[in-house]
Scaffold this motif. Sequence first.
Motif, short mmCIF file in Angstrom:
data_model
loop_
_atom_site.label_atom_id
_atom_site.label_comp_id
_atom_site.label_asym_id
_atom_site.label_seq_id
_atom_site.Cartn_x
_atom_site.Cartn_y
_atom_site.Cartn_z
N PHE D 68 10.66 -2.47 6.30
CA PHE D 68 11.70 -1.45 6.40
C PHE D 68 12.34 -1.21 5.03
CE2 PHE D 68 16.13 -0.14 7.33
CZ PHE D 68 15.84 1.02 8.02
N ILE D 69 12.61 -2.31 4.31
CA ILE D 69 13.23 -2.18 2.98
C ILE D 69 12.28 -1.48 2.02
CG2 ILE D 69 14.08 -3.46 0.96
CD1 ILE D 69 15.10 -5.59 2.95
N ALA D 70 10.97 -1.82 2.14
CA ALA D 70 9.97 -1.27 1.22
C ALA D 70 9.82 0.24 1.38
CB ALA D 70 8.62 -1.96 1.45
N GLU D 71 10.11 0.74 2.59
CA GLU D 71 9.96 2.18 2.86
C GLU D 71 11.04 2.95 2.09
OE1 GLU D 71 7.68 3.87 5.10
OE2 GLU D 71 8.56 5.55 4.00
N PRO D 72 10.67 3.88 1.17
CA PRO D 72 11.69 4.62 0.41
C PRO D 72 12.52 5.51 1.34
CG PRO D 72 9.46 5.01 -0.45
CD PRO D 72 9.31 4.33 0.86
N ASN D 73 11.85 6.21 2.25
CA ASN D 73 12.54 7.11 3.16
C ASN D 73 12.74 6.41 4.51
OD1 ASN D 73 13.44 9.16 4.78
ND2 ASN D 73 12.01 10.68 3.96
N LYS D 74 13.96 5.90 4.73
CA LYS D 74 14.22 5.08 5.93
C LYS D 74 13.93 5.82 7.23
CE LYS D 74 15.69 1.85 3.22
NZ LYS D 74 14.61 1.06 2.58
N LYS D 75 14.17 7.16 7.23
CA LYS D 75 13.97 7.93 8.46
C LYS D 75 12.49 7.96 8.87
CE LYS D 75 17.84 11.17 8.53
NZ LYS D 75 18.24 12.47 7.97
N ARG D 76 11.65 8.11 7.84
CA ARG D 76 10.22 8.23 8.13
C ARG D 76 9.64 6.96 8.75
NH1 ARG D 76 6.76 9.83 3.23
NH2 ARG D 76 5.23 8.77 4.53
N PHE D 77 10.36 5.82 8.51
CA PHE D 77 9.86 4.54 9.01
C PHE D 77 9.66 4.60 10.53
CE2 PHE D 77 10.49 0.17 10.54
CZ PHE D 77 9.54 -0.49 9.80
N PHE D 78 10.63 5.22 11.22
CA PHE D 78 10.54 5.24 12.68
C PHE D 78 9.75 6.43 13.22
CE2 PHE D 78 14.22 2.45 11.97
CZ PHE D 78 13.75 1.35 12.65
N HIS D 79 9.21 7.25 12.30
CA HIS D 79 8.32 8.33 12.76
C HIS D 79 6.98 7.78 13.19
CE1 HIS D 79 10.44 12.03 10.84
NE2 HIS D 79 11.25 11.28 11.58
N SER D 80 6.59 6.62 12.61
CA SER D 80 5.32 6.01 13.00
C SER D 80 5.51 5.24 14.30
CB SER D 80 4.85 5.06 11.89
OG SER D 80 4.04 4.05 12.44
N GLY D 81 4.72 5.58 15.30
CA GLY D 81 4.82 4.91 16.61
C GLY D 81 4.60 3.42 16.49
N TRP D 82 3.72 3.01 15.58
CA TRP D 82 3.41 1.59 15.45
C TRP D 82 4.61 0.81 14.93
CZ3 TRP D 82 -0.18 -0.22 18.19
CH2 TRP D 82 -1.35 0.50 18.42
N ASN D 83 5.36 1.42 13.96
CA ASN D 83 6.56 0.76 13.45
C ASN D 83 7.58 0.56 14.55
OD1 ASN D 83 5.62 0.45 10.89
ND2 ASN D 83 6.59 2.31 10.07
N VAL D 84 7.78 1.60 15.37
CA VAL D 84 8.72 1.50 16.50
C VAL D 84 8.29 0.39 17.42
CG1 VAL D 84 9.68 2.72 18.48
CG2 VAL D 84 9.28 3.96 16.34
N PHE D 85 6.97 0.36 17.75
CA PHE D 85 6.44 -0.67 18.64
C PHE D 85 6.71 -2.07 18.05
CE2 PHE D 85 2.87 -3.54 19.49
CZ PHE D 85 2.97 -3.65 20.86
N ASP D 86 6.39 -2.27 16.75
CA ASP D 86 6.58 -3.58 16.11
C ASP D 86 8.05 -4.00 16.17
OD1 ASP D 86 3.95 -3.61 15.55
OD2 ASP D 86 4.11 -3.42 13.39
#
Lengths: 267, 267, 267, 267
Positions: D68-86
């Motif tokens: 999550f920290i590594a992701e520059p755009n925090k919003k885009r992190f939760f656009h990926s279904g796999w990230n939400v699942f994890d």
Amino acid sequence: MKIEQIQRASQRLRDNKAFELFVVTIIILSALLIGAKTYKIPESLMTLILWLDVAITLIFLFEIVIRFIAEPNKKRFFHSGWNVFDTLVVVISLIPVDDTEMALIGRLVRIFRVLRMVSIIPELRTLLNSLLRALPQLGYVLLLMFIIFYIYAAVGATFFAHINPTLWGDISISMLTLFRVMTFEDWTDVMYETMAVYPLSWIFYLTFIFLTAFAFLNMVIGIVVNVLEDEHARERAEQDEVDGKATIEDLQSEIRELKALIQAQQR
Amino acid sequence: MKIEQIQRASQRLRDNKAFELFVVTIIILSALLIGAKTYKIPESLMTLILWLDVAITLIFLFEIVIRFIAEPNKKRFFHSGWNVFDTLVVVISLIPVDDTEMALIGRLVRIFRVLRMVSIIPELRTLLNSLLRALPQLGYVLLLMFIIFYIYAAVGATFFAHINPTLWGDISISMLTLFRVMTFEDWTDVMYETMAVYPLSWIFYLTFIFLTAFAFLNMVIGIVVNVLEDEHARERAEQDEVDGKATIEDLQSEIRELKALIQAQQR
Amino acid sequence: MKIEQIQRASQRLRDNKAFELFVVTIIILSALLIGAKTYKIPESLMTLILWLDVAITLIFLFEIVIRFIAEPNKKRFFHSGWNVFDTLVVVISLIPVDDTEMALIGRLVRIFRVLRMVSIIPELRTLLNSLLRALPQLGYVLLLMFIIFYIYAAVGATFFAHINPTLWGDISISMLTLFRVMTFEDWTDVMYETMAVYPLSWIFYLTFIFLTAFAFLNMVIGIVVNVLEDEHARERAEQDEVDGKATIEDLQSEIRELKALIQAQQR
Amino acid sequence: MKIEQIQRASQRLRDNKAFELFVVTIIILSALLIGAKTYKIPESLMTLILWLDVAITLIFLFEIVIRFIAEPNKKRFFHSGWNVFDTLVVVISLIPVDDTEMALIGRLVRIFRVLRMVSIIPELRTLLNSLLRALPQLGYVLLLMFIIFYIYAAVGATFFAHINPTLWGDISISMLTLFRVMTFEDWTDVMYETMAVYPLSWIFYLTFIFLTAFAFLNMVIGIVVNVLEDEHARERAEQDEVDGKATIEDLQSEIRELKALIQAQQR
């Protein structure tokens, strides 16, 4: 000098069609013996079979030695998996089968001698190799299927273990039960049993059947497409060779030469 | 002179559409009789059926004789497998069915008369031929499958015979049991029984199922690819004929003529 | 003048998206009612359901009348099989369901109203049509399969009827039993029973399974090849249109014009 | 400034091959723990497993925070279904599992952690995505199959409910029974039972089997054709790029230039 003569004689024998046919006949005979031993047979015949078995082992030993001598590069002989397999089968056959522990292995090895049929007929060897070569491309689908099995088995072992420990006792038994469900073998009996406790457990079975059926279907389609593509690529390569006589590029260069000629004329 | 007239009359009758339709009707009637005989029928009807049976046999005899006479080259008549089959079915039907031994064959032959449907309808004959033609290309896969069956049956008969002789008594019974396992018919019952003695015997069943399923899949894919390739080759042959009007080579030679003309001009 | 106005109003209503959605909703509601009636429901709800049923029937009647009026050519209305089906379903729904005999038909017709889903969604109609269109090309394979079934059923009914009349009593029961064998459903039980009397009867079952499996496989492959060919033909037709800009023939004629020009120059 | 440094450090850690391998190892360990818990294990081991479970949860939490920290755009992190699942899996794992109600969810979530294998291995993710992408094109076939199931289930529940309420009690049970019939699982038992009351009910089962088998076949063929077409299109696009060097159109324009040259000469 002498060794070279032996090697050449071995090569001649190994490449002799009659010798090959003789070995195939012996393999078939050994397969028939294996089959015969599963029937109830009189004592006298049993002795004959035992003698035949020894004879077959010796012939196989002779054949493998010939093949080994015929090979110019001794190291390369064991690079072929089939040669290693043949040698192992023959060597283990030589061990006397008195010991009860070893007897089991001795019997198994004698049965595996039938597989020498594959090692000696080139068409079967090619077929088996092409079957094995198709496996790795299925790697990830098989891994995905294993993950599906593992998750469902874990769920099954966690929730259904107290209903029927024989089917859902631990995760490995659960995986076997799930494989049974996948083959549709009395799967409704398994389902009705758990539905008596968890009425919604049909969701577990139906999603599992759909997931595995879908993954399996994709695997089959994947193989079909792969095989067709390989054929297509091979075909096009052949066609390119045929078409090699004249291409549109060739025409273009000829037309350009013409143009140069005419332009030269005009000057 | 007279014989030739008879032959020509036979040919006319054989090639007559109405006669062909009549024979097809008789074949269907004979099929219906076969079916009717399997029901409990009153004695009076039975007599009628017996008379109809005699009539059908005589009509078939008449038809085969007509076909034989119509054939100019008598030797070639028996070169066709279907003619031999038709003749055999009719001749054996003529034998009286009093003897109990012969009665069985007589009944079987009457049933096989339904197969005359295939011999008389050209589309069905073509279809069956194409089915049979697909068989040899499966030769090596079938041999490989037989070897797999034989090895597993030998292992099964060796280790499981004392557990359940009805299923694993000898190698031929074992092969039947393995075919049953391959069709997934109550295969878990077979497995659970041997797992009670050898807990690891599930490996035997699972590897067998995977091997045969994999070989079967490859067989199916092999047929599909073969059929598609044949279609493709046929299609390309057709296209080549169409394209035959002008190829790149034709253009090349025309351009070369042009070049020659221009070069002639320059001199 | 007035009739034309009604017709135009009907057309507007028929082609209205909202009206179509309304009809689909009613069909789904009618499907839910059918499902609800299979549960045990209190008397009060039952009355509601009966009233809803009447309402649905009336709405369907209204819709079909609108569609009929909207059609300019009244004769063509009944040329569409779906229109005939819709009309029949609605008309039979109108018959009161008091009579016990008619009640059965009334209930069946109400269930078939769910099929109106197919008649109203164009994509489903296309899909079903394409399914039905694939059937006739299977004609001869199905005939061949029927002949195989008939022959085996006749043999079964002749030889096994005294062993188990429930399974082999007459030729129609035998065909049902053979279908069961083809689906591998407890087929070994059927086989073991007859093997107790005729030990060689496994040949009967195995040849039957091989023949039907082989014919079925060929049918599937036939469909796949047909579909792929259709796609291929369609694709090539499209490509021909694109390539239509210039063909090798066009080039040839242009080169010939050039030649004529140069030759004219030389004279 | 400091935040950016942390972010860059996180990115370096996230993209580190060793770290990825470490996470995969932890996922495999967590899968093994899930499996181990289904066996009967001594109390002492149980404590170890519980501690390991806590450790795994913390490592997963650490990994997701890093990602999550590594992701520059925090919003885009939760656009990926796999990230939400994890994230969901990790967060729910954190809830203590004392409550019996929550314990069930806690155990389920721990099992679903195995699915993180798919989210972390890109090849598996691609495979699953392509499986899911194939689903929508099956939409209408699945709808048609559902309609077939619904109609047959309604007929079954209406007419067979009094024969065997366990199998045909209401429409949802009937649909489950029909799914069982479709998998050929003891379907003849179901059929013989209703045939005792309605002798013609075999028509119900046979038409159902034919319809569903036919629809299923069409679905499979549809997927095969789609996949092959996609491959074909991709292939042709590639080929077009290669052929891009010279087309018939290029030749045509060159020939026209030639013609213009010669015509200029003549004037």
